[in-house]
Write a protein that holds these residues in place. Structure first.
Motif, PDB file in Angstrom:
ATOM      1  N   ASP A  11     -49.123  19.593  23.115  1.00 16.80           N
ATOM      2  CA  ASP A  11     -49.212  18.342  22.367  1.00 16.80           C
ATOM      3  C   ASP A  11     -50.187  18.398  21.201  1.00 16.80           C
ATOM      4  OD1 ASP A  11     -47.360  17.169  24.006  1.00 16.80           O
ATOM      5  OD2 ASP A  11     -48.861  16.388  25.403  1.00 16.80           O
ATOM      6  N   ASP A  12     -51.051  19.420  21.159  1.00 17.82           N
ATOM      7  CA  ASP A  12     -52.063  19.482  20.085  1.00 17.82           C
ATOM      8  C   ASP A  12     -51.542  20.252  18.872  1.00 17.82           C
ATOM      9  OD1 ASP A  12     -51.928  21.959  21.127  1.00 17.82           O
ATOM     10  OD2 ASP A  12     -54.082  22.285  21.293  1.00 17.82           O
ATOM     11  N   ALA A  13     -50.219  20.276  18.693  1.00 11.76           N
ATOM     12  CA  ALA A  13     -49.615  21.065  17.619  1.00 11.76           C
ATOM     13  C   ALA A  13     -50.118  20.636  16.254  1.00 11.76           C
ATOM     14  CB  ALA A  13     -48.100  20.955  17.690  1.00 11.76           C
ATOM     15  N   ARG A  14     -50.238  19.341  16.024  1.00  9.74           N
ATOM     16  CA  ARG A  14     -50.624  18.853  14.707  1.00  9.74           C
ATOM     17  C   ARG A  14     -51.971  19.438  14.275  1.00  9.74           C
ATOM     18  NH1 ARG A  14     -49.325  14.593  11.382  1.00  9.74           N
ATOM     19  NH2 ARG A  14     -51.003  13.932   9.999  1.00  9.74           N
ATOM     20  N   ASP A  15     -52.960  19.350  15.138  1.00  5.61           N
ATOM     21  CA  ASP A  15     -54.288  19.867  14.794  1.00  5.61           C
ATOM     22  C   ASP A  15     -54.250  21.378  14.588  1.00  5.61           C
ATOM     23  OD1 ASP A  15     -55.308  17.321  14.941  1.00  5.61           O
ATOM     24  OD2 ASP A  15     -56.085  17.552  16.982  1.00  5.61           O
ATOM     25  N   ALA A  16     -53.472  22.061  15.421  1.00  5.44           N
ATOM     26  CA  ALA A  16     -53.388  23.522  15.314  1.00  5.44           C
ATOM     27  C   ALA A  16     -52.783  23.945  13.986  1.00  5.44           C
ATOM     28  CB  ALA A  16     -52.576  24.085  16.473  1.00  5.44           C
ATOM     29  N   VAL A  17     -51.742  23.237  13.544  1.00  7.42           N
ATOM     30  CA  VAL A  17     -51.086  23.584  12.282  1.00  7.42           C
ATOM     31  C   VAL A  17     -52.000  23.290  11.099  1.00  7.42           C
ATOM     32  CG1 VAL A  17     -49.150  23.049  10.756  1.00  7.42           C
ATOM     33  CG2 VAL A  17     -48.766  23.306  13.203  1.00  7.42           C
ATOM     34  N   LEU A  18     -52.686  22.164  11.137  1.00  2.00           N
ATOM     35  CA  LEU A  18     -53.610  21.827  10.053  1.00  2.00           C
ATOM     36  C   LEU A  18     -54.747  22.840   9.983  1.00  2.00           C
ATOM     37  CD1 LEU A  18     -53.771  17.938  10.435  1.00  2.00           C
ATOM     38  CD2 LEU A  18     -52.599  19.251   8.648  1.00  2.00           C
ATOM     39  N   THR A  19     -55.196  23.295  11.138  1.00  2.98           N
ATOM     40  CA  THR A  19     -56.231  24.330  11.168  1.00  2.98           C
ATOM     41  C   THR A  19     -55.701  25.637  10.592  1.00  2.98           C
ATOM     42  OG1 THR A  19     -57.286  23.351  13.121  1.00  2.98           O
ATOM     43  CG2 THR A  19     -57.772  25.662  12.667  1.00  2.98           C
ATOM     44  N   ALA A  20     -54.468  25.969  10.933  1.00  3.33           N
ATOM     45  CA  ALA A  20     -53.853  27.190  10.408  1.00  3.33           C
ATOM     46  C   ALA A  20     -53.727  27.122   8.891  1.00  3.33           C
ATOM     47  CB  ALA A  20     -52.486  27.410  11.044  1.00  3.33           C
ATOM     48  N   GLU A  21     -53.338  25.972   8.378  1.00  2.00           N
ATOM     49  CA  GLU A  21     -53.232  25.804   6.930  1.00  2.00           C
ATOM     50  C   GLU A  21     -54.577  26.073   6.254  1.00  2.00           C
ATOM     51  OE1 GLU A  21     -51.744  22.424   3.699  1.00  2.00           O
ATOM     52  OE2 GLU A  21     -52.701  21.815   5.578  1.00  2.00           O
ATOM     53  N   MET A  22     -55.647  25.538   6.838  1.00  2.81           N
ATOM     54  CA  MET A  22     -56.979  25.746   6.267  1.00  2.81           C
ATOM     55  C   MET A  22     -57.412  27.213   6.384  1.00  2.81           C
ATOM     56  SD  MET A  22     -57.919  23.147   4.741  1.00  2.81           S
ATOM     57  CE  MET A  22     -59.508  23.878   4.337  1.00  2.81           C
ATOM     58  N   GLN A  23     -57.010  27.888   7.470  1.00  2.00           N
ATOM     59  CA  GLN A  23     -57.346  29.304   7.621  1.00  2.00           C
ATOM     60  C   GLN A  23     -56.638  30.149   6.560  1.00  2.00           C
ATOM     61  OE1 GLN A  23     -59.387  31.098   9.384  1.00  2.00           O
ATOM     62  NE2 GLN A  23     -60.256  29.486  10.671  1.00  2.00           N
ATOM     63  N   VAL A  24     -55.384  29.787   6.258  1.00  2.00           N
ATOM     64  CA  VAL A  24     -54.663  30.509   5.202  1.00  2.00           C
ATOM     65  C   VAL A  24     -55.391  30.340   3.874  1.00  2.00           C
ATOM     66  CG1 VAL A  24     -52.521  30.608   3.868  1.00  2.00           C
ATOM     67  CG2 VAL A  24     -52.430  30.353   6.361  1.00  2.00           C
ATOM     68  N   LEU A  25     -55.763  29.122   3.541  1.00  3.05           N
ATOM     69  CA  LEU A  25     -56.488  28.865   2.297  1.00  3.05           C
ATOM     70  C   LEU A  25     -57.808  29.628   2.262  1.00  3.05           C
ATOM     71  CD1 LEU A  25     -55.880  25.026   1.949  1.00  3.05           C
ATOM     72  CD2 LEU A  25     -55.174  26.761   0.290  1.00  3.05           C
ATOM     73  N   LYS A  26     -58.541  29.560   3.350  1.00  3.92           N
ATOM     74  CA  LYS A  26     -59.868  30.188   3.408  1.00  3.92           C
ATOM     75  C   LYS A  26     -59.781  31.699   3.308  1.00  3.92           C
ATOM     76  CE  LYS A  26     -63.844  30.669   6.526  1.00  3.92           C
ATOM     77  NZ  LYS A  26     -64.403  30.265   7.846  1.00  3.92           N
ATOM     78  N   ARG A  27     -58.926  32.298   4.107  1.00  5.64           N
ATOM     79  CA  ARG A  27     -58.874  33.758   4.153  1.00  5.64           C
ATOM     80  C   ARG A  27     -58.220  34.363   2.913  1.00  5.64           C
ATOM     81  NH1 ARG A  27     -60.078  36.415   8.994  1.00  5.64           N
ATOM     82  NH2 ARG A  27     -60.953  34.962  10.513  1.00  5.64           N
ATOM     83  N   LEU A  28     -57.402  33.581   2.231  1.00  2.00           N
ATOM     84  CA  LEU A  28     -56.842  34.052   0.957  1.00  2.00           C
ATOM     85  C   LEU A  28     -57.734  33.672  -0.213  1.00  2.00           C
ATOM     86  CD1 LEU A  28     -52.998  33.348   1.374  1.00  2.00           C
ATOM     87  CD2 LEU A  28     -54.253  35.474   1.753  1.00  2.00           C
ATOM     88  N   GLY A  29     -58.898  33.107   0.087  1.00  2.00           N
ATOM     89  CA  GLY A  29     -59.836  32.736  -0.965  1.00  2.00           C
ATOM     90  C   GLY A  29     -59.264  31.706  -1.924  1.00  2.00           C
ATOM     91  N   PHE A  30     -58.365  30.866  -1.413  1.00  2.00           N
ATOM     92  CA  PHE A  30     -57.694  29.834  -2.206  1.00  2.00           C
ATOM     93  C   PHE A  30     -56.847  30.421  -3.342  1.00  2.00           C
ATOM     94  CE2 PHE A  30     -60.864  27.526   0.104  1.00  2.00           C
ATOM     95  CZ  PHE A  30     -60.318  26.268   0.327  1.00  2.00           C
ATOM     96  N   HIS A  31     -56.566  31.717  -3.274  1.00  2.00           N
ATOM     97  CA  HIS A  31     -55.664  32.343  -4.243  1.00  2.00           C
ATOM     98  C   HIS A  31     -54.240  32.224  -3.699  1.00  2.00           C
ATOM     99  CE1 HIS A  31     -58.998  33.799  -6.552  1.00  2.00           C
ATOM    100  NE2 HIS A  31     -59.461  34.524  -5.557  1.00  2.00           N
ATOM    101  N   VAL A  32     -53.660  31.054  -3.849  1.00  2.00           N
ATOM    102  CA  VAL A  32     -52.359  30.786  -3.246  1.00  2.00           C
ATOM    103  C   VAL A  32     -51.257  30.586  -4.286  1.00  2.00           C
ATOM    104  CG1 VAL A  32     -53.269  29.890  -1.080  1.00  2.00           C
ATOM    105  CG2 VAL A  32     -52.986  28.349  -3.026  1.00  2.00           C
ATOM    106  N   HIS A  33     -51.532  30.997  -5.517  1.00  2.00           N
ATOM    107  CA  HIS A  33     -50.465  30.948  -6.523  1.00  2.00           C
ATOM    108  C   HIS A  33     -49.387  31.956  -6.137  1.00  2.00           C
ATOM    109  CE1 HIS A  33     -48.441  30.820 -10.412  1.00  2.00           C
ATOM    110  NE2 HIS A  33     -48.425  32.144 -10.371  1.00  2.00           N
ATOM    111  N   VAL A  34     -48.143  31.548  -6.208  1.00  2.00           N
ATOM    112  CA  VAL A  34     -47.016  32.433  -5.905  1.00  2.00           C
ATOM    113  C   VAL A  34     -46.022  32.371  -7.050  1.00  2.00           C
ATOM    114  CG1 VAL A  34     -45.063  32.899  -4.374  1.00  2.00           C
ATOM    115  CG2 VAL A  34     -47.257  32.177  -3.409  1.00  2.00           C
ATOM    116  N   GLU A  35     -45.806  33.510  -7.668  1.00  2.00           N
ATOM    117  CA  GLU A  35     -44.798  33.626  -8.726  1.00  2.00           C
ATOM    118  C   GLU A  35     -43.565  34.285  -8.121  1.00  2.00           C
ATOM    119  OE1 GLU A  35     -44.325  35.459 -13.258  1.00  2.00           O
ATOM    120  OE2 GLU A  35     -46.138  35.842 -12.086  1.00  2.00           O
ATOM    121  N   LEU A  36     -42.426  33.669  -8.275  1.00  2.00           N
ATOM    122  CA  LEU A  36     -41.184  34.179  -7.688  1.00  2.00           C
ATOM    123  C   LEU A  36     -40.300  34.823  -8.756  1.00  2.00           C
ATOM    124  CD1 LEU A  36     -40.454  31.145  -5.355  1.00  2.00           C
ATOM    125  CD2 LEU A  36     -41.392  33.365  -4.694  1.00  2.00           C
ATOM    126  N   PRO A  37     -39.473  35.812  -8.381  1.00  2.00           N
ATOM    127  CA  PRO A  37     -38.707  36.594  -9.368  1.00  2.00           C
ATOM    128  C   PRO A  37     -37.303  36.103  -9.671  1.00  2.00           C
ATOM    129  CG  PRO A  37     -38.606  37.673  -7.258  1.00  2.00           C
ATOM    130  CD  PRO A  37     -39.423  36.430  -7.050  1.00  2.00           C
TER     131      PRO A  37
END
Length: 246
Positions: free
Chosen positions: A109-135
Motif C-alpha cells: 500500500d505504500d507504493a505512492r511514497d516509494a515511487v516519489l522517493t524513487a523519482e527523487m533518487q533518479v534526480l539526485k543520482r543523475l545530478g539533475f542532468h535529466v535532459h533527454v534528446e531523442l533521435p
C-alpha cells in the motif's frame, strides 16, 4: 544541451556488476523493465516521447546505481513520472500505479511514497542532468535529406512494401531497451536506424543507399564502426528477446 553519456569506466563496470550482478542478468532485467515502461505508457495513452524519455532515464540510472540497492519496478515508475513532467504530459499518478500493478502484479500500500522517493533518487543520482534528446526527428530529417523519406522496402513475410521511415522508427524505439542512448550521441543513433535498413535480415530486404563519391553516413558526421556498434546492440536485443519476453 547534449545527452550526458556514460564514461568508458562505467560501461566496463557498472555499480550492479560491482555488486556481483552478472552482466547478462543486469541486461535482461533492464530490457524487461524498459518493455514494461513502454507497455504502461501505451496503456495510459502517453506519447512516444514520454515513454522514450523514461526509458533513457531508466537506463542512465543504472550507470550510477546498483540493481541490488534499488527496486527496479519502483524506479521504472519513478522515471515515467519524471519523464511526463519533462515532456509536459499530464499523468494520473493513481492510474499509473494501477497500470504497473496490472503489468507486474499487486504491491504494497505504500507504493505512492516509494515511487516519489524513487523519482527523487533518479534526480539526485543523475545530478539533475535529466535532459533527454531523442533521435526520431533527426532520423526523419536525414531520410528527407537523402530524398528517401517516402521510400519503401519489401517485407519477407508478406507480399507488401513497408515505409522505410516506419521501420527506422521501430529500430529507434526498440533500441530504447538497450544502453545505446547512454553510449552514443543522438545523431549516431539516428544514422544507425537508417544503416540497419541497408542490412538484409530475416524481416526486410536491404535498402540500397549511395556509397559514392563518399559513404552516405559521412554526410551526417558518423563512422561505420559507430553504426555497426549501435546496430550490434539492436541485433543482440532481437537475438535474445525470447529470453526476456513476458
Amino acid at each position: 544541451m547534449l545527452n550526458p553519456l556514460a564514461s568508458d569506466e562505467l560501461v566496463q563496470c557498472t555499480p550492479s556488476r560491482l555488486d556481483g550482478v552478472p552482466v547478462e542478468t543486469e541486461d535482461a532485467i533492464c530490457v524487461l523493465a524498459c518493455r514494461r515502461i513502454q507497455q504502461a505508457g501505451a496503456i495510459l495513452g502517453l506519447p512516444q516521447a514520454a515513454m522514450a524519455t523514461a526509458q533513457v532515464l531508466f537506463r542512465r540510472f543504472w550507470f550510477v546505481a546498483s540493481i541490488k540497492r534499488f527496486d527496479v519496478r519502483t524506479v521504472s515508475e519513478g522515471t515515467l513520472l519524471l519523464a511526463c513532467k519533462l515532456v509536459e504530459v499530464p499523468l494520473s499518478f493513481r492510474e499509473m500505479l494501477l497500470v504497473f500493478d496490472y503489468l507486474y502484479g499487486r504491491r504494497a500500500d505504500d507504493a505512492r511514497d516509494a515511487v516519489l522517493t524513487a523519482e527523487m533518487q533518479v534526480l539526485k543520482r543523475l545530478g539533475f542532468h535529466v535532459h533527454v534528446e531523442l533521435p526520431y526527428a533527426l532520423m526523419i530529417n536525414y531520410l528527407q535529406t537523402m530524398g528517401i523519406l517516402h521510400a519503401t522496402i519489401a517485407s519477407k513475410h508478406a507480399p507488401i512494401r513497408v515505409k522505410c521511415v516506419q521501420v527506422a522508427w521501430n529500430y529507434l524505439s526498440d533500441a530504447l531497451q538497450t544502453p545505446v542512448y547512454c553510449l552514443f550521441p543522438v545523431h549516431t543513433i539516428a544514422c544507425a536506424s537508417i544503416y540497419l535498413l541497408t542490412l538484409e535480415n530475416a524481416w526486410y530486404e536491404a535498402l540500397a543507399l549511395p556509397m559514392e563519391p563518399r559513404p552516405w553516413w559521412e554526410l551526417f558526421d558518423t563512422t561505420r564502426p559507430e553504426l555497426r556498434a549501435v546496430g550490434s546492440h539492436v541485433m543482440h536485443l532481437y537475438a535474445t528477446s525470447e529470453a526476456v519476453s513476458q
